[in-house]
Every structure is written in C-alpha cells, then in structure tokens.
Design an enzyme around this catalytic site. Sequence first.
Site: not given
Length: 448
Positions: A27, A97, A193, A226-227
């Site tokens: 990332s 967040r 992602d 994405h994680d």
Amino acid sequence: MEDWVDAQARLLDRLGITRLAAVLGGSLGGMQALSWSLRYPDRLRQCIAVATAPNLSAQNIAFNEVARRAIVTDPEFHGGHFYAHGVVPKRGLRVARMIGHITYLSDDAMEKKFGRAMRAAELGYSTQEIEFEIESYLRHQGDKFSEYFDANTYLLITRALDYFDPAREHGGDLTRAFAAAKCRFQIVSFTTDWRFSPARSREIVKALLDNRHRVSYAEIDAPHGHDAFLLDDPRYHGVLRAGFDNLLPRRWAHESAQRPRNHRRAGAARLACARPWLRQRRAARLPAGAARLHRLRHRDRRCQRARVHAPRRRRHPAQPRRRPLAIFGDRSFDVVLQLETLQHLRNTEKMLRETARVGRIGIVSFPNFAHWPNRLRVASGRMPVTKALPYEWYDTPNIRVGTYADFEVLARKDGLRILDSFGIQDGEAVRSWPNLLASVAVFKFERG
C-alpha cells in the site's frame, strides 16, 4: 513519499549499509518501495511492491479528503494545535478511521463476517444507537484508532499519498518514469482490492515491461480486499517466499531446492522439465496456479516475468472488467507459461487463445485425468485422489477434468500448432503412451 525514502537512505548511510537485497512494502509502503527503485536505482537488487498504485485515482483522493475534513472540522482540532489546548480531535479521527476501514475491506469479506446481523432481536428504530453488527465493528475500530493515532500525522500521511506520482515529472508517462530503474521487480495485487485494484498494478507492470525490466507479477484471488496484504494467505506468502529465494546465493538456492515440496509447489517441477524450451539456465521456484509470461532478453539471456492469475470472484462495481492479458500486444513475449493453471480456469479456450496471441510460444501443464490410476479409481465408482490430484471431490479447486488427448483435440480445433509434448510421472518425462502412463501433461505450442 520521496522525503521518507530519502530519510531511510540517510539512515542506511549512517549504518554503513550501501546496498539492499530488497525493499518490500504494501500500500503506502509499496509506493515507498517504488520510490526507492527510482531515487536510488544502484542501491537495491529487488523492489517488491504489494497492493499499491503508481498514483491515487480521483476516487482515492476523494476518500482521503472526506477523512481529512472529518478531522479538521472537529471543534477540538484547533487548527492543528490541539495539544496546546489539552484535547484531541477524537470524533474526527473516529470518522476518518471508519471511512478508511470501509475502503480496506471487500464487499464479500464484510458480507461473510457481518452480513445483516443485528445487535438485538428487535428493531430499536433509532438513528443514533447501534443496530447492526457492522456498525458496532466500525465504531470499535474508530474508538481504538482515536486513542493512539495523531491527527496531524493522519493529515500528512493521506496528503503524501495524494501527491505520489512518479510520472508527473515525465509528462504523465509512467514508462519514462521507470526508465532509470535498474533492479528487478515483484508486483503483487489482490483481486478484491478495489481501492488499489489489480488494474493499477498492471499499469506498473506494463511500464516496467516497456522498459524491458525484469518483473514478476502475481494477482492473487483473495477475498479480503485491500487488507489482504496484512493477512496470512499461503498463496501470497508463497509468492513472496519465491521472490526471496531468488535473492539467495546460488549455493543456498540449491540447498533450498532440495527441501521436500508439497503439491502446492508442484509447478516448479513442471517448470524444470520445460527448462530446455525456455533457453535459460535458472528457473524461478514459484507456486502453481497462475500464468507466467516470459520475455527473454537476447543480449544477456536474462528473462522478465509477469504472472497473471485469472480472477473468479465478484468484482466491486467501481472496478472495470478484468482481462489479465489484454494489456499486452500480439507477440509481446517469447514464452508464456501456464503451469497447473488450465484446470482452474472458467474459460480455458479463451485463455489459450490469448496465450497464443501474446506469446510466440506457449507452454502449459495440467493434471492428466486419463492416467491409468485415475481410470481405475473412476471405474471403481470413486473420483481419483493422487499426488497430481491431491483433493477430494468436495474440496477440489479443479473445475476442468482434461486429459492429454483432450488438449490435442482442443489444439486442433483452435488452430494451435503443437511443437512438442510429453507427460511427467514421478519427475521423469514420459513420451510413450503419455495419455495412459503420465499423471501430468506438458505441451509446447504456437499460433497456427
């Protein structure tokens, strides 16, 4: 981004480290890894960039801006001088967040983990209280984040993400931006992602290939969004492990190659058997289950690789339809390898046509379901389970049950000219009766 990389280089200077075996980042870290290859091309051997992009899209910049507005409009932000007032803009950090966390997860992952699960059996009919489990999760993540993360740091990091664009100094031409790079590259993306989509990674791969840099690309079919680059996925770790194995001195690499391998690494054996066809001395040990494209540099006989996995999962609505080989022109590569791949594909015929289009030569390997032990197993009324087919019928990833003879028929149908073929059994080539005596089929072909 460049400031961070320069600071890291100065630290290495202080430590007396003149050259790095590899720079690895995911990332934001992937952008730093790419920046390392451009700013200090003589100081690293390999750049490994995971789940990243050559720059942020307008949508990504928009998400960052919404998160920043949540922070700076918090009454306790005080123009960034909140510590002087003895407070922290926690409300803004919580919202920032929560926004970010939504973009890090895939729809499939959120649906599987939370779905529409409710906190209570009865509806509360409230717009203020928590009703759904996903709301509880996001609020928990926001509360935890606001306790330890500095608000000004968040603002600066997201703005650094916005600014990163190595092609900007080259008129937007990413190929020109990577012309100065000297290391080899390993680019990794994940199919679900949607914030740093595989399409963005392919932009990097294309720019590298246009410069004839050595590059390996893996697009991993992971459900986590994405994680995924933070999680324990054996395919992802296998790709990274193979990249690091390639950095080992030759003696260590040889010893590593002697270790026992399970069926997930069987593709390496297929590659070893195809090595004479590749006209190269060394073969990368990479996991099975993905296509690989090889462009040989005739001057020094080194090769470039781009690994493309055909995704099968549901895509995010914002993502374009994926065509893994579409970015490459006709005859872009000398060799296209598909090791242990065909049996997993939804459209095998289309992939073979694309293979013959982008490569001068195609090489494929796949389990031969006509091997005699398989025939006996089926005759007894059971599906085969062997070393080449190590799965039970109910958990197998194989959706095709092709045979050596089936491929010959398909090749004739699609106008593919088979240049050579053989079977593999117990690591040895089988050229007599391969449809009966070999557990794996291997074919070398070209467009007719």
